[in-house]
Design a protein around this motif. Structure first.
Motif, PDB file in Angstrom:
ATOM      1  N   SER A  96      68.201  12.327 -13.753  1.00  0.00           N
ATOM      2  CA  SER A  96      68.865  13.212 -12.799  1.00  0.00           C
ATOM      3  C   SER A  96      68.922  12.550 -11.422  1.00  0.00           C
ATOM      4  CB  SER A  96      68.147  14.556 -12.721  1.00  0.00           C
ATOM      5  OG  SER A  96      66.980  14.441 -11.939  1.00  0.00           O
ATOM      6  N   LEU A  97      69.965  12.889 -10.693  1.00  0.00           N
ATOM      7  CA  LEU A  97      70.157  12.333  -9.358  1.00  0.00           C
ATOM      8  C   LEU A  97      68.932  12.608  -8.481  1.00  0.00           C
ATOM      9  CD1 LEU A  97      71.939  11.043  -7.171  1.00  0.00           C
ATOM     10  CD2 LEU A  97      72.998  13.274  -6.804  1.00  0.00           C
ATOM     11  N   ALA A  98      68.410  13.833  -8.560  1.00  0.00           N
ATOM     12  CA  ALA A  98      67.271  14.200  -7.704  1.00  0.00           C
ATOM     13  C   ALA A  98      66.035  13.374  -8.050  1.00  0.00           C
ATOM     14  CB  ALA A  98      66.959  15.686  -7.846  1.00  0.00           C
ATOM     15  N   ASN A  99      65.720  13.275  -9.344  1.00  0.00           N
ATOM     16  CA  ASN A  99      64.533  12.514  -9.733  1.00  0.00           C
ATOM     17  C   ASN A  99      64.667  11.047  -9.378  1.00  0.00           C
ATOM     18  OD1 ASN A  99      63.028  14.603 -10.706  1.00  0.00           O
ATOM     19  ND2 ASN A  99      63.724  14.368 -12.817  1.00  0.00           N
ATOM     20  N   PHE A 100      65.859  10.515  -9.626  1.00  0.00           N
ATOM     21  CA  PHE A 100      66.085   9.114  -9.321  1.00  0.00           C
ATOM     22  C   PHE A 100      65.948   8.846  -7.822  1.00  0.00           C
ATOM     23  CE2 PHE A 100      69.423   6.293  -7.643  1.00  0.00           C
ATOM     24  CZ  PHE A 100      68.769   5.102  -7.885  1.00  0.00           C
ATOM     25  N   ASN A 118      56.044  14.662  -1.292  1.00  0.00           N
ATOM     26  CA  ASN A 118      55.860  15.913  -2.016  1.00  0.00           C
ATOM     27  C   ASN A 118      57.234  16.410  -2.513  1.00  0.00           C
ATOM     28  OD1 ASN A 118      56.238  18.872  -1.637  1.00  0.00           O
ATOM     29  ND2 ASN A 118      54.005  18.804  -1.435  1.00  0.00           N
ATOM     30  N   ILE A 119      57.264  16.901  -3.759  1.00  0.00           N
ATOM     31  CA  ILE A 119      58.564  17.278  -4.364  1.00  0.00           C
ATOM     32  C   ILE A 119      59.310  18.306  -3.520  1.00  0.00           C
ATOM     33  CG2 ILE A 119      59.676  18.436  -6.323  1.00  0.00           C
ATOM     34  CD1 ILE A 119      57.926  17.074  -8.182  1.00  0.00           C
ATOM     35  N   VAL A 120      58.564  19.302  -3.044  1.00  0.00           N
ATOM     36  CA  VAL A 120      59.201  20.369  -2.265  1.00  0.00           C
ATOM     37  C   VAL A 120      59.816  19.787  -0.987  1.00  0.00           C
ATOM     38  CG1 VAL A 120      58.835  22.554  -1.074  1.00  0.00           C
ATOM     39  CG2 VAL A 120      57.608  22.079  -3.210  1.00  0.00           C
ATOM     40  N   ASP A 121      59.046  18.932  -0.306  1.00  0.00           N
ATOM     41  CA  ASP A 121      59.560  18.308   0.919  1.00  0.00           C
ATOM     42  C   ASP A 121      60.794  17.462   0.619  1.00  0.00           C
ATOM     43  OD1 ASP A 121      57.525  19.445   2.282  1.00  0.00           O
ATOM     44  OD2 ASP A 121      56.261  17.646   2.347  1.00  0.00           O
ATOM     45  N   LEU A 125      64.677  17.806   1.978  1.00  0.00           N
ATOM     46  CA  LEU A 125      65.386  16.690   2.614  1.00  0.00           C
ATOM     47  C   LEU A 125      66.714  16.415   1.892  1.00  0.00           C
ATOM     48  CD1 LEU A 125      63.936  13.461   3.917  1.00  0.00           C
ATOM     49  CD2 LEU A 125      65.473  13.159   2.014  1.00  0.00           C
ATOM     50  N   LEU A 126      66.645  16.397   0.547  1.00  0.00           N
ATOM     51  CA  LEU A 126      67.839  16.093  -0.243  1.00  0.00           C
ATOM     52  C   LEU A 126      68.918  17.162  -0.032  1.00  0.00           C
ATOM     53  CD1 LEU A 126      69.230  14.328  -2.427  1.00  0.00           C
ATOM     54  CD2 LEU A 126      68.143  15.767  -4.152  1.00  0.00           C
ATOM     55  N   TYR A 127      68.500  18.428  -0.110  1.00  0.00           N
ATOM     56  CA  TYR A 127      69.485  19.503   0.064  1.00  0.00           C
ATOM     57  C   TYR A 127      70.084  19.469   1.470  1.00  0.00           C
ATOM     58  CZ  TYR A 127      68.153  21.592  -4.427  1.00  0.00           C
ATOM     59  OH  TYR A 127      67.934  21.825  -5.758  1.00  0.00           O
ATOM     60  N   MET A 135      78.091  18.613  -0.218  1.00  0.00           N
ATOM     61  CA  MET A 135      77.992  18.461  -1.675  1.00  0.00           C
ATOM     62  C   MET A 135      77.297  19.681  -2.258  1.00  0.00           C
ATOM     63  SD  MET A 135      76.829  14.501  -2.135  1.00  0.00           S
ATOM     64  CE  MET A 135      76.966  14.393  -3.919  1.00  0.00           C
ATOM     65  N   ASP A 136      77.770  20.085  -3.438  1.00  0.00           N
ATOM     66  CA  ASP A 136      77.169  21.206  -4.149  1.00  0.00           C
ATOM     67  C   ASP A 136      75.764  20.826  -4.608  1.00  0.00           C
ATOM     68  OD1 ASP A 136      76.566  23.270  -5.903  1.00  0.00           O
ATOM     69  OD2 ASP A 136      78.668  23.520  -6.471  1.00  0.00           O
ATOM     70  N   LYS A 137      74.830  21.757  -4.452  1.00  0.00           N
ATOM     71  CA  LYS A 137      73.435  21.516  -4.860  1.00  0.00           C
ATOM     72  C   LYS A 137      73.314  21.146  -6.336  1.00  0.00           C
ATOM     73  CE  LYS A 137      70.687  24.324  -1.686  1.00  0.00           C
ATOM     74  NZ  LYS A 137      69.849  25.521  -1.578  1.00  0.00           N
ATOM     75  N   GLU A 138      74.270  21.640  -7.124  1.00  0.00           N
ATOM     76  CA  GLU A 138      74.237  21.382  -8.566  1.00  0.00           C
ATOM     77  C   GLU A 138      74.188  19.884  -8.890  1.00  0.00           C
ATOM     78  OE1 GLU A 138      74.184  23.295 -11.544  1.00  0.00           O
ATOM     79  OE2 GLU A 138      73.289  24.552  -9.991  1.00  0.00           O
ATOM     80  N   PHE A 139      74.768  19.081  -7.976  1.00  0.00           N
ATOM     81  CA  PHE A 139      74.804  17.631  -8.182  1.00  0.00           C
ATOM     82  C   PHE A 139      73.415  17.049  -8.398  1.00  0.00           C
ATOM     83  CE2 PHE A 139      79.156  17.447  -6.911  1.00  0.00           C
ATOM     84  CZ  PHE A 139      79.605  16.281  -7.500  1.00  0.00           C
ATOM     85  N   ALA A 140      72.426  17.632  -7.737  1.00  0.00           N
ATOM     86  CA  ALA A 140      71.063  17.094  -7.789  1.00  0.00           C
ATOM     87  C   ALA A 140      70.538  17.060  -9.217  1.00  0.00           C
ATOM     88  CB  ALA A 140      70.146  17.929  -6.898  1.00  0.00           C
ATOM     89  N   LYS A 141      70.996  18.018 -10.022  1.00  0.00           N
ATOM     90  CA  LYS A 141      70.492  18.112 -11.395  1.00  0.00           C
ATOM     91  C   LYS A 141      71.267  17.217 -12.346  1.00  0.00           C
ATOM     92  CE  LYS A 141      69.516  23.007 -11.077  1.00  0.00           C
ATOM     93  NZ  LYS A 141      70.200  24.224 -11.483  1.00  0.00           N
ATOM     94  N   ARG A 142      72.456  16.825 -11.936  1.00  0.00           N
ATOM     95  CA  ARG A 142      73.297  16.071 -12.876  1.00  0.00           C
ATOM     96  C   ARG A 142      72.780  14.660 -13.071  1.00  0.00           C
ATOM     97  NH1 ARG A 142      79.479  17.116 -11.355  1.00  0.00           N
ATOM     98  NH2 ARG A 142      79.749  15.579 -13.016  1.00  0.00           N
TER      99      ARG A 142
END
Lengths: 253, 386
Positions: A96-100, A118-121, A125-127, A135-142
């Motif tokens: 996923s984009l977020a994990n990467f 920290n994941i929450v932090d 930052l990412l959002y 960009m739509d937040k959904e992108f983070a999961k793709r």
């Protein structure tokens, strides 16, 4: 003063010399545009700077803040503050984009320590950056670039630039393959990121992206050499008369 | 061998075991796994601990049984009437199944009554703690409409010598029952494993196998699924990661015996160092088994020049109105992808890890239990770093 300094750079691909002595200095806060016809070596320069294994450095030197770039692995160049926005970014299924991006962020920001964001932090930052780039937040999961349209891929590249906060960014044909609307969105994103903390090299065939991101300096690359440098007006000249006269100059020289 | 006493079966298995020669690489199913140097006499019973979590009172009241197999053989004979241990796996199959039949001495028994469906998984942790032989037998009986998730985790402590595991799993899935059988092993390299799993599926039953094989010096797992009732379905999803000189040997056979059954098989392996693997996948469709859907695909990602992978898919189709296919791929991680990830600051190993994580995800995404999925990912992480 932070700078990316390219001196007399020669690069070959599969035994064929593509760059034949490029000189260019980019200081922090400056926007440079590198223009040139197809096959002039624009993308070769970007891949060679980032360290793609296919590109062989046959001469010259590149330093980032005085450090020899060619003594660093690809990831070390990123950690030193270099970023390349790819013309054709790879698709990585299952990641996923977020994990990467969180992995990359940790590597770049805390290279030699066990410290991790920290994941929450990080998600905050990412959002935040995604909102900045609309960009739509959904992108983070793709999954990274998988099934993304051309425009989505380029926006994702710019998002990565925004998150990783390099010192120098090379935008390799960020405008290619985008329609007018997509270009406007991407360019608006880049515009929000440029400033005194970032040096930018915009590589492009056309002038259109330069309407949005106005460069301080413009360079014309023909047959592996910068044949002319100037200010923004040089890009306007190219728009009017094309590259032909520079190609001729090169032949005449 | 129905009707014989447990001891009678044991004696018979022992005589078969003594009679059968060691498998030779000349036999197709042992072509890539040479066991001739193995002296089976050396493997006397070894120590292992099986951790059994207790069942809730609610499940006990509903009639669910989750206990060690020895207790079950004594206490629950009536439930085993038609499903005795070793009624699916015959000692005559090969030297190792005969050995199992002769020596099995512990294991797990699960019984789920009609229409009882468990929300939480049942889980056993197997810990081998010394050299010798381990012979665990798992018997799972699901009555009509029963549903469970089962997880077996395997570990070994660090010890001198070698532990030979020779386990068997038998599943009887009643009509409209459902089980996902998860296997995860992360042995030290002191384990050699020969495991045989077999399931029979009644009408509309669903049996899914998920396996994650990471450790051991050698591991051979053979899975046979028999579709006895129309509408039954099975998935075999597996990931494995070999490094050093590890050798893996996997077989999945699906037997479509009646109309309208479905099988979906996906195996994904990574091989590094001098590791090797062989995968055999067979789709067998009987003449009357019209309307079968059966898909088989296996993939190997090779990280080093010294690693080897063999893939041997086969189709035996006697019916004409079926959908069946197989596909195999073999390749190295894409250098462009690695370059891309490294350009974002990931070290090469980390870039490879991300790519493998993604490569495994079509399997690991099917694991519904976060802690187990995390174990798969951690095992992968350790492998890449190692």
């Amino acid at each position: 003063m932070s700078e990316l300094k390219i001196e007399n750079l020669h690069v070959s691909v599969e035994g064929k010399e593509i760059l034949k002595g490029v000189n260019l200095v980019i200081k922090k806060g400056e926007i440079h545009a590198l223009m040139g016809p197809n096959g002039s070596g624009k993308s070769t320069l970007s891949f060679a700077l980032m360290g793609h294994p296919k590109y062989e450095i046959t001469g010259g030197k590149v330093t980032l803040d005085g450090k020899n770039l060619f003594e660093m692995e690809v990831d070390e160049r990123a950690k030193a503050g270099l970023f390349l926005s790819f013309q054709y970014p790879s698709e990585i299924p299952g990641v996923s984009l977020a994990n990467f991006l969180r992995t990359a962020y940790n590597e770049v920001k805390y290279p030699d320590s066990e410290k991790k964001v920290n994941i929450v932090d990080f998600m905050k930052l990412l959002y935040g950056k995604m909102e900045l780039l609309k960009m739509d937040k959904e992108f983070a999961k793709r999954h990274l670039n998988v099934g993304f349209s051309g425009g989505e891929k380029k926006r994702t590249e710019i998002l990565q630039l925004a998150v990783l906060e390099p010192k120098f960014a090379i935008l390799d044909e960020t405008d290619s393959g985008l329609d007018v609307d997509a270009l406007r969105v991407v360019a608006a994103g880049v515009k929000k990121l440029v400033g005194p903390h970032l040096g930018v090299l915009v590589i492009t065939h056309y002038q259109r992206i330069l309407h949005h991101i106005k460069p301080h300096f413009v360079h014309i690359l023909v047959d592996g050499k910068i044949v002319k440098s100037g200010d923004y007006r040089l890009a306007e000249d190219v728009e009017k008369s094309g590259y032909e006269i520079y190609e001729k100059e090169k032949v005449a020289a | 061998m129905k009707g014989k006493s447990t001891e009678g079966k044991r004696t018979e298995a022992l005589s078969i075991f003594q009679k059968l020669p060691m498998p030779s690489p000349k036999e197709e199913s042992w072509k890539y796994t040479d066991v001739r140097d193995l002296n089976l006499q050396e493997f006397g019973p070894a120590a292992q601990k099986i951790e059994f979590p207790g069942l809730s009172d609610e499940l006990k009241e509903k009639g669910v049984i989750f206990t060690d197999i020895k207790t079950a053989v004594e206490k629950h004979k009536e439930l085993m009437e038609d499903h005795e241990p070793l009624s699916l796996i015959s000692p005559e199959e090969d030297k190792f199944t005969a050995m199992h039949g002769a020596f099995w001495n512990d294991g797990v028994f699960i019984y789920v009554p009609r229409n009882v469906s468990l929300k939480m998984p049942l889980r056993n942790i197997f810990r081998g703690s010394g050299s010798g032989g381990v012979f665990s037998h798992t018997l799972i009986i699901l009555e009509e409409g029963a549903g469970i998730d089962y997880i077996e985790e395997h570990y070994s402590e660090k010890f001198e010598g070698v532990c030979l595991r020779n386990d068997a799993v038998e599943i009887f899935a009643g009509p409209n029952s459902r089980i996902t059988f998860h296997n995860f092993q992360k042995w030290e390299d002191n384990v050699m494993n020969f495991t045989y799993w077999k399931a029979r599926l009644a009408k509309d039953a669903r049996v899914n196998w998920i396996l994650g094989q990471f450790g051991g010096k050698f591991s051979r797992v053979k899975i046979d699924s028999f579709f006895d009732g129309p509408g039954s379905e099975s998935k075999n999803l597996g990931v494995f990661y070999g490094s050093g000189e590890q050798h893996f040997d996997f077989t999945t056979n699906v037997h479509h015996l009646v109309p309208n059954t479905t099988a979906d098989i996906l195996m994904k392996g990574v091989l590094d160092g001098k590791a090797s693997s062989v995968y055999r996948g067979k789709i067998k469709i009987a003449k009357i088994a019209q309307g079968t859907n059966s898909y088989l695909s296996d993939h190997s990602l090779i990280l080093s020049n010294g690693a080897v992978s063999h893939s041997i898919p086969s189709l035996e189709i006697d019916a004409n109105d079926v959908k069946a296919s197989h596909g195999a791929t073999l390749g190295k991680p894409d250098e462009e992808e690695i370059f891309y990830l490294m350009s974002r600051g990931l070290r090469r190993k980390e870039a490879e890890r991300q790519i493998i994580l993604g490569y495994f995800s079509p399997v690991t995404d099917n694991i519904m239990f976060d802690d187990l999925r995390e174990k798969f990912n951690e095992a992968l992480h350790d492998k890449v770093r190692g």
